[in-house]
Design an enzyme around this catalytic site. Structure first.
Site, PDB file in Angstrom:
ATOM      1  CG  ASP A  66      -2.093   0.701   1.294  1.00  0.00           C
ATOM      2  OD1 ASP A  66      -2.729   0.747   0.241  1.00  0.00           O
ATOM      3  OD2 ASP A  66      -2.478   1.226   2.356  1.00  0.00           O
ATOM      4  CE1 TYR A  68       6.071   3.847   3.995  1.00  0.00           C
ATOM      5  CE2 TYR A  68       7.079   4.897   2.090  1.00  0.00           C
ATOM      6  CZ  TYR A  68       7.139   3.987   3.132  1.00  0.00           C
ATOM      7  OH  TYR A  68       8.267   3.226   3.303  1.00  0.00           O
ATOM      8  CG  PHE A  79       9.330  -0.793   1.069  1.00  0.00           C
ATOM      9  CD1 PHE A  79       8.918  -0.940   2.387  1.00  0.00           C
ATOM     10  CD2 PHE A  79       9.171  -1.876   0.205  1.00  0.00           C
ATOM     11  CE1 PHE A  79       8.360  -2.130   2.835  1.00  0.00           C
ATOM     12  CE2 PHE A  79       8.612  -3.070   0.644  1.00  0.00           C
ATOM     13  CZ  PHE A  79       8.205  -3.205   1.964  1.00  0.00           C
ATOM     14  CG  HIS A 188       6.572  -6.201   6.126  1.00  0.00           C
ATOM     15  ND1 HIS A 188       6.914  -4.969   6.669  1.00  0.00           N
ATOM     16  CD2 HIS A 188       5.972  -5.932   4.948  1.00  0.00           C
ATOM     17  CE1 HIS A 188       6.532  -4.012   5.854  1.00  0.00           C
ATOM     18  NE2 HIS A 188       5.944  -4.562   4.794  1.00  0.00           N
TER      19      HIS A 188
END
Length: 223
Positions: A66, A68, A79, A188
């Site tokens: 998703d 930010y 990221f 993760h």
């Protein structure tokens, strides 16, 4: 329907853009904008990963979930954050593992464009999000589109390294032909799970070893 995206990607994904589910995505975004809702990233950067990394350049795929959802963070690369924005916790952990694995110094910014320009395809499963509402666009059709993108990379390319971090990303491994690509899996990099095996996974050096073994230039991970 005209989607502004890098020409080779546009050619490969042309059919998707005319399908009803994709038109529903566009309608959904237009409706939310008409209701004065803030959507990240800005429209011009929704396909930034594609524009920065054409398919013929793709050598590594990193999959995020998703964008930010805070102001000024998302710019279409998973990221990654824009210059001047402090790196979020997961990205800090990525840099820590990179440093431990390869000796690359931890950068003072979180903009991963240099990776993308070298063929690291930084794909989020959802390409948009409402401000301050994580996963708010995860059910509007983006997963159908990005699953197709992963399948196309698997079909059109060979010797691509897929870095799948966390349960969500790892579920996408069924889309990849593992007889001609390398899949590396780890927890993760979030602070909640990084200590469970993301730290020490050495994915950055392993990716480069695989690429070099197949005559492909390694990634310069320095930023």
């Amino acid at each position: 329907m005209d989607v502004k995206i890098e020409p080779h990607w546009k050619e490969i994904l042309r059919e998707e853009f005319s399908k009803p589910y994709f038109q529903q995505i566009v309608l959904h975004l237009k409706t939310e904008r008409s209701q004065n809702k803030t959507i990240y990233p800005p429209g011009s950067q929704i396909f930034n990963a594609f524009d920065t990394t054409p398919i013929d350049k793709v050598k590594v795929v990193i999959l995020g979930q998703d964008p930010y959802h805070g102001p000024g963070q998302a710019h279409g690369l998973c990221f990654s954050v824009q210059n001047g924005v402090p790196p979020p916790p997961s990205l800090i952990n990525i840099f820590k593992e990179l440093n431990e694995d390869t000796g690359v110094p931890i950068p003072n910014h979180g903009n991963l464009t240099h990776w993308a320009e070298q063929g690291v395809f930084l794909l989020n499963a959802s390409l948009t999000v409402r401000a301050h509402e994580p996963m708010s666009h995860s059910k509007i059709g983006w997963a159908t589109f990005t699953d197709t993108v992963i399948k196309k990379i698997s079909e059109e390319k060979e010797h691509v390294v897929f870095l799948l971090w966390g349960k969500f990303a790892q579920e996408k491994r069924v889309l990849v032909d593992q007889t001609k690509h390398l899949i590396l899996r780890a927890p993760h990099p979030s602070p909640l799970s990084a200590n469970a095996g993301f730290f020490g996974c050495r994915h950055f050096s392993k990716a480069n070893e695989y690429l070099m073994k197949h005559g492909i230039d390694p990634v310069d991970w320095r930023l």
